[in-house]
Design a protein around this motif. Structure first.
Motif, PDB file in Angstrom:
ATOM      1  N   ILE A 424       0.876  -1.183   0.000  1.00 47.79           N
ATOM      2  CA  ILE A 424       0.000   0.000   0.000  1.00 47.79           C
ATOM      3  C   ILE A 424       0.902   1.217   0.000  1.00 47.79           C
ATOM      4  O   ILE A 424       1.490   1.578   1.014  1.00 47.79           O
ATOM      5  N   THR A 425       1.029   1.862  -1.117  1.00 47.18           N
ATOM      6  CA  THR A 425       2.061   2.883  -1.277  1.00 47.18           C
ATOM      7  C   THR A 425       1.651   4.267  -0.794  1.00 47.18           C
ATOM      8  O   THR A 425       2.427   5.203  -0.899  1.00 47.18           O
ATOM      9  N   ILE A 426       0.445   4.405  -0.289  1.00 47.85           N
ATOM     10  CA  ILE A 426       0.026   5.652   0.353  1.00 47.85           C
ATOM     11  C   ILE A 426       0.285   5.461   1.839  1.00 47.85           C
ATOM     12  O   ILE A 426      -0.397   4.666   2.498  1.00 47.85           O
ATOM     13  N   ASN A 427       1.260   6.181   2.398  1.00 47.74           N
ATOM     14  CA  ASN A 427       1.783   5.803   3.701  1.00 47.74           C
ATOM     15  C   ASN A 427       0.751   5.829   4.832  1.00 47.74           C
ATOM     16  O   ASN A 427       0.758   4.965   5.711  1.00 47.74           O
ATOM     17  N   THR A 428      -0.155   6.803   4.840  1.00 49.78           N
ATOM     18  CA  THR A 428      -1.158   6.839   5.911  1.00 49.78           C
ATOM     19  C   THR A 428      -2.091   5.639   5.818  1.00 49.78           C
ATOM     20  O   THR A 428      -2.467   5.048   6.841  1.00 49.78           O
ATOM     21  N   ALA A 429      -2.469   5.253   4.602  1.00 51.08           N
ATOM     22  CA  ALA A 429      -3.330   4.087   4.423  1.00 51.08           C
ATOM     23  C   ALA A 429      -2.623   2.822   4.898  1.00 51.08           C
ATOM     24  O   ALA A 429      -3.226   1.970   5.566  1.00 51.08           O
ATOM     25  N   GLY A 471       3.649   6.650  -3.254  1.00 52.34           N
ATOM     26  CA  GLY A 471       2.958   7.920  -3.480  1.00 52.34           C
ATOM     27  C   GLY A 471       3.870   9.118  -3.408  1.00 52.34           C
ATOM     28  O   GLY A 471       3.771  10.045  -4.221  1.00 52.34           O
ATOM     29  N   GLY A 472       4.785   9.141  -2.439  1.00 50.46           N
ATOM     30  CA  GLY A 472       5.683  10.282  -2.300  1.00 50.46           C
ATOM     31  C   GLY A 472       6.597  10.468  -3.491  1.00 50.46           C
ATOM     32  O   GLY A 472       6.900  11.591  -3.899  1.00 50.46           O
ATOM     33  N   VAL A 473       7.075   9.354  -4.060  1.00 51.55           N
ATOM     34  CA  VAL A 473       7.947   9.419  -5.239  1.00 51.55           C
ATOM     35  C   VAL A 473       7.151   9.847  -6.466  1.00 51.55           C
ATOM     36  O   VAL A 473       7.576  10.725  -7.239  1.00 51.55           O
ATOM     37  N   LEU A 474       5.985   9.258  -6.637  1.00 53.17           N
ATOM     38  CA  LEU A 474       5.195   9.524  -7.837  1.00 53.17           C
ATOM     39  C   LEU A 474       4.668  10.951  -7.873  1.00 53.17           C
ATOM     40  O   LEU A 474       4.515  11.536  -8.950  1.00 53.17           O
TER      41      LEU A 474
END
Length: 539
Positions: A424-429, A471-474
């Motif tokens: 899950i690449t959205i860290n909060t999720a 997410g942060g990279v993208l």
């Protein structure tokens, strides 16, 4: 409070509890503990009668959609070297469809779960941060802030070799102040990244330094979503959590700063046509937008919502652009029509060959649309995995088979959090999904809520800015390749393939290493009776 002696005392650092320390139920509890939701991202997932999805192949089959997406991302980004967000969207769509064919019985529950995931607040939070930060950063860019930064760098003798280290520190301060690493990444890639590359800094290293700064802020900011979630889900007060994690953040930040100084001298920069001329003509007026950024930071630190904070900064930026002649109204917002009308006399209406809308507000927001779609699909795939029991299967395996003592428990907390973040690449999720497991294993071995929250937050913050599909990279990459992005403005040298940046996100890697070593050595380990959270003690 000291545990009973045991045979492995020689392996423990001073003050560490024995690995077979009794669970909290045998040693007393500081009070009733809040229940932690198990099975979803939001409050709605706490309902006991929530439908579950049955798969051919059992619970593990629910991991197929997100596992397929990760494999697609590895092949696309790592093997083929294609950092196209649109391509990742296709991979997520295909993975989601594949999972549907593994469902037992009616597909309706599966389809409903897709919508359920897409409506989670964690996805909306990231999307809002991108949109607002994009409009703000683009408005500063058309106001000459990049040129102002180039002027300031020359005046202060900040050269190409030291610019990445400076960007790491400054991005870390901004992310800590406003509480969103995503927003800080958007702002710094839009503004500081082109300034540094034009000065002569290595693009890959500079992008990585910005991501490292975002990691630092996401991990340490009191108002960060990841900080809040890690504290609340582990029964710890936010102030105590931030104070207790500072030592870990600094242990990772200092060597990261040194590494950027060293690598800044080793790696050469890109050669851009016209860079020298732009440096010579760079002027100072755009630096007035340091005040615009200061407004955002001050408003966020004062406790205002990040949307309000960036909105005030945007208003100030627009006012400065117009008042000081840094940009025209049309640079900020313009309607282009193909037929002359009386309305074309207005400063925000013009005649052109193609009708449309433009300006910094438009381009700052529209560039993130592919990433928004990808984010919704990723969170939907994660929800499928949760509803299908895949998360529960992973957690039970780790809890029953791997975490057999305190040291192994903390190691599995670190590695388990890292694994989920890779999916899950959205860290909060990712943090919300793994939080129940961290709470369960921590309470089983009586590990303090501060310690649990720090392990949870550090790894989700760090790895959310390292993987090429994270997410942060993208979000930073999208600034480079989106409509009107850096690639269009300055040339292909301003575009960094996400896979290239992986080894150089030094603060992210060092933060993971710090917690791996802390789990092995017991550095910083605390048990529940050692220190009781203020919020828990008042309950």
């Amino acid at each position: 409070m000291t545990g009973p002696p045991d045979d492995d005392s020689a392996d423990r650092v001073d003050g560490e509890r024995p690995d077979d320390a009794p669970p909290e139920s045998d040693r007393g509890s500081p009070g009733d503990r809040r229940p932690v939701a198990d099975g979803g991202f939001g409050d709605e997932s706490m309902e006991p009668n929530e439908p579950r999805i049955s798969f051919y192949g059992g619970k593990w089959a629910s991991t197929v959609p997100i596992a397929f997406f990760i494999l697609w991302a590895i092949v696309q980004s790592g093997v083929l070297g294609i950092g196209d967000t649109n391509g990742l969207v296709i991979g997520a769509l295909v993975g989601t469809i594949l999972g549907m064919f593994l469902v037992r019985g009616d597909w309706k529950t599966y389809a409903d779960t897709i919508f359920e995931g897409m409506t989670q607040r964690v996805a909306a939070t990231a999307i809002v941060a991108w949109l607002w930060a994009g409009m703000f950063a683009e408005t500063l860019q058309v106001g000459g802030f990049v040129e102002g930064l180039i002027f300031a760098a020359d005046a202060l003798s900040v050269g190409a070799s030291t610019f990445p280290a400076a960007a790491f520190v400054l991005c870390g301060l901004l992310a800590t102040g406003i509480g969103t690493g995503y927003g800080a990444t958007v702002a710094f890639v839009t503004l500081f990244f082109p300034a540094g590359v034009l000065i002569g800094a290595n693009p890959v290293l500079l992008f990585a330094a910005i991501l490292s700064g975002a990691v630092f802020g996401d991990n340490l900011a009191p108002v960060s979503d990841t900080t809040i979630v890690s504290a609340v889900t582990q029964d710890a007060d936010i102030g105590g959590v931030v104070a207790s994690r500072f030592k870990y953040a600094i242990l990772a930040a200092v060597p990261a700063f040194v590494a950027y100084l060293i690598m800044g001298s080793v790696l050469s920069g890109a050669s851009l046509e016209g860079a020298a001329a732009l440096r010579e003509t760079a002027t100072a007026p755009g630096l007035v937008h340091l005040i615009s950024m200061g407004v955002v930071i001050a408003t966020a630190v004062a406790g205002r919502h990040i949307v309000e904070a960036i909105s005030w900064g945007l208003i100030v930026a627009v006012a400065f652009n117009l008042a000081f002649g840094l940009s025209s109204v049309a640079d900020i917002l313009v309607f282009t029509t193909t037929d002359p009308t009386p309305a074309t006399a207005l400063p925000f209406v013009q005649v052109g060959e193609t009708a449309g809308v433009g300006g910094s507000l438009y381009s700052g927001a529209i560039g993130f649309f592919p990433l928004i779609v990808l984010t919704l699909l990723i969170v939907a795939m994660a929800q499928i995995m949760i509803r299908g029991g895949g998360f529960a299967a992973i957690q039970e395996f780790l809890l029953d088979s791997v975490a057999t003592n305190v040291r192994r428990a903390e190691l599995t907390m670190v590695l388990g959090t890292a694994t989920i973040n890779g999916m899950i690449t959205i860290n909060t999720a990712a943090e919300i999904a793994i939080a129940p497991y961290i709470a369960r294993i921590g309470e089983k071995f009586n590990i303090n809520g501060y310690r649990r929250a720090n392990i949870l937050d550090a790894n989700t913050s760090a790895l959310g800015y390292i993987f090429p599909w994270a997410g942060g990279v993208l979000v930073g990459y999208q600034v480079m390749v989106g409509p009107g992005g850096l690639g269009e403005q300055y040339g292909p040298e301003m575009v960094v393939n996400p896979v290239e940046v992986v080894p150089y996100v030094f603060h992210g890697w060092f933060l993971v290493i710090v917690f791996l070593l802390a789990a092995i050595t017991g550095f910083g380990r605390e048990y529940i009776p050692d220190r009781i959270s203020e919020e828990v003690s008042r309950a």
